[in-house]
Design a protein around this motif. Sequence first.
Motif, mmCIF file in Angstrom:
data_model
loop_
_atom_site.group_PDB
_atom_site.id
_atom_site.type_symbol
_atom_site.label_atom_id
_atom_site.label_comp_id
_atom_site.label_asym_id
_atom_site.label_seq_id
_atom_site.Cartn_x
_atom_site.Cartn_y
_atom_site.Cartn_z
ATOM 1 N N SER A 54 49.999 25.093 12.121
ATOM 2 C CA SER A 54 48.633 25.621 12.069
ATOM 3 C C SER A 54 48.567 27.037 12.665
ATOM 4 N N VAL A 55 49.359 27.284 13.702
ATOM 5 C CA VAL A 55 49.392 28.617 14.312
ATOM 6 C C VAL A 55 49.967 29.638 13.329
ATOM 7 N N ILE A 56 51.056 29.274 12.666
ATOM 8 C CA ILE A 56 51.676 30.187 11.711
ATOM 9 C C ILE A 56 50.742 30.453 10.531
ATOM 10 N N GLN A 57 50.055 29.422 10.062
ATOM 11 C CA GLN A 57 49.090 29.604 8.979
ATOM 12 C C GLN A 57 47.933 30.505 9.425
ATOM 13 N N PHE A 58 47.544 30.377 10.684
ATOM 14 C CA PHE A 58 46.467 31.210 11.228
ATOM 15 C C PHE A 58 46.848 32.689 11.170
ATOM 16 N N PHE A 59 48.085 32.987 11.576
ATOM 17 C CA PHE A 59 48.543 34.378 11.525
ATOM 18 C C PHE A 59 48.619 34.886 10.081
ATOM 19 N N LYS A 60 49.046 34.046 9.177
ATOM 20 C CA LYS A 60 49.119 34.441 7.771
ATOM 21 C C LYS A 60 47.737 34.769 7.234
ATOM 22 N N GLN A 61 46.742 33.971 7.616
ATOM 23 C CA GLN A 61 45.369 34.206 7.153
ATOM 24 C C GLN A 61 44.818 35.533 7.679
ATOM 25 N N LEU A 62 45.333 35.976 8.831
ATOM 26 C CA LEU A 62 44.901 37.257 9.394
ATOM 27 C C LEU A 62 45.535 38.445 8.664
ATOM 28 N N PHE A 64 49.125 38.791 8.474
ATOM 29 C CA PHE A 64 50.486 39.041 8.953
ATOM 30 C C PHE A 64 51.509 38.558 7.930
ATOM 31 N N GLN A 65 52.544 39.356 7.725
ATOM 32 C CA GLN A 65 53.641 38.950 6.871
ATOM 33 C C GLN A 65 54.591 38.045 7.645
ATOM 34 N N GLN A 66 55.472 37.392 6.918
ATOM 35 C CA GLN A 66 56.398 36.453 7.563
ATOM 36 C C GLN A 66 57.244 37.138 8.631
ATOM 37 N N SER A 67 57.703 38.360 8.346
ATOM 38 C CA SER A 67 58.525 39.083 9.323
ATOM 39 C C SER A 67 57.720 39.419 10.573
ATOM 40 N N HIS A 68 56.414 39.720 10.406
ATOM 41 C CA HIS A 68 55.544 39.978 11.554
ATOM 42 C C HIS A 68 55.431 38.741 12.435
ATOM 43 N N ILE A 69 55.203 37.604 11.785
ATOM 44 C CA ILE A 69 55.012 36.353 12.527
ATOM 45 C C ILE A 69 56.276 35.998 13.300
ATOM 46 N N GLN A 70 57.420 36.217 12.679
ATOM 47 C CA GLN A 70 58.687 35.941 13.362
ATOM 48 C C GLN A 70 58.811 36.792 14.625
ATOM 49 N N LYS A 71 58.476 38.074 14.502
ATOM 50 C CA LYS A 71 58.560 38.973 15.660
ATOM 51 C C LYS A 71 57.650 38.494 16.784
ATOM 52 N N ILE A 72 56.422 38.099 16.444
ATOM 53 C CA ILE A 72 55.442 37.663 17.445
ATOM 54 C C ILE A 72 55.904 36.384 18.137
ATOM 55 N N ILE A 73 56.348 35.406 17.367
ATOM 56 C CA ILE A 73 56.742 34.110 17.928
ATOM 57 C C ILE A 73 58.010 34.230 18.765
ATOM 58 N N ILE A 74 58.957 35.054 18.313
ATOM 59 C CA ILE A 74 60.190 35.245 19.080
ATOM 60 C C ILE A 74 59.870 35.878 20.431
ATOM 61 N N CYS A 75 58.921 36.819 20.440
ATOM 62 C CA CYS A 75 58.532 37.474 21.688
ATOM 63 C C CYS A 75 57.722 36.536 22.584
ATOM 64 N N GLU A 76 56.833 35.738 21.977
ATOM 65 C CA GLU A 76 55.958 34.855 22.748
ATOM 66 C C GLU A 76 55.881 33.487 22.068
ATOM 67 N N PRO A 77 56.915 32.624 22.285
ATOM 68 C CA PRO A 77 56.956 31.301 21.643
ATOM 69 C C PRO A 77 55.785 30.396 22.023
ATOM 70 N N ARG A 78 55.121 30.686 23.161
ATOM 71 C CA ARG A 78 54.042 29.809 23.617
ATOM 72 C C ARG A 78 52.850 29.804 22.674
#
Length: 427
Positions: A54-62, A64-78
């Motif tokens: 649901s978090v990843i889908q939320f970012f996509k709806q905003l 964000f591209q897949q590569s963006h989401i990966q960067k964000i989650i890797i930096c802040e997995p919480r």
Amino acid sequence: MASEASASSCAIHFDNLGFSNQQSLSISAKLTKTRKAGETNKAAEFNFFENADSVIQFFKQLGFQQSHIQKIIICEPRYLVSRAHKTLKPKIQLFNDLGMSESDVIQTILRNPIILRQRLGPTIHALKNVLGSDENVVTILKKVTRNLQCTANYFIPNVELLQKYCGISSDTIQKHILRRPNSFIVKTDLLRDTLIKVELQLGIPRDSSMFFYGVNFLLSCGEKNIKDKCEVFKSFGWTQSDIMKLIRLNPLCFTSSEARIKERLGYLMNQMGYKPNYLATQPILFMCSKEKRLLPRHRVLQILQEKGLIRMDYLLSSAVSYSESVFLKRFVLPFEEVHEVYAQLIGSTLDSLNHGEEIIAKTSSLTDFEGERAIRKDYLLSSAISLSESVFLKRFVLPFEEVHEVYAQLTGSTVESLNVGRCKSQS
């Protein structure tokens, strides 16, 4: 063994979310560490993978591209254990209330991936209190990379400290904050110590236009980093006095990486032949791009000097200080000899240079003289004195009988000698 199996299971699931195996293992390890430290919400552990989806889908709806989401989650997995609509959505709404566009939101989060983990309400309130408008607050949020948690507590006291210490207006401070916000989002005690060091250690007085650049320099570079950069300069024969002189003139020269400083010194000293005592007085030569400005403009000056079209002692530091349009107008467009070389060096074309010449010609001011002998009213003295005597005569004296007598008197010459010069130039 059970924990290893759990980590492996998490990694497989993260892989299904689009992460590589190495990224998945890294995220899993970070989440395991935060869980053990009790930093995650236990309620979020219920149906963890569904929550992560649901978090990843939320970012996509905003947007964000897949590569963006990966960067964000890797930096802040919480983020994967955050409630998207309960925790993340209200913070996005704060951005929207400031008038942020979709691209603004994406840029802000990518530049500072932990920003949605922070208490933004008090931060935005403090920023708006000092900066006045939502537009200025957006500018800061898009630039800042520091943890914003301390903003609410320290930002306003920092501004008050600067006003008292430097004796400058809030408008001036605001301009510096908008330019480099990270230097002002620090603990007040640290900022106070830094202000003192800029004066005592760097020798930059508080009323100098370089004072705030000195503050930014000390806050962005640690003591070891500064010492290492000094050693790079010294390896090229610079003295500590030379180094300090350059820093006082523009501390931003020292914010480049050690590798870039070394490369620039090698070019300026080994290839151009400049000495430390001269370079220490020319910070502009360290600030501009080598490929886009130094090399092309140096080559243009070389050609013009070899052909006697400008003075032999015309300085590269003067040429690189001009904007591109001014440099084109003064040193490129009037001289066909350098058109092709300059176009190649800056990755342009002759057609684009000619197009620039047409635009300049069409937008020139009214002229001092009537008819075809005209020159622009805004023609600069600095441009005229950069020309050799023969070129100046050919362009500005010989074609205009109105100035022959005046110029001859001022240069201790005669009108007859000017006429002789005219004949020579025509022959």
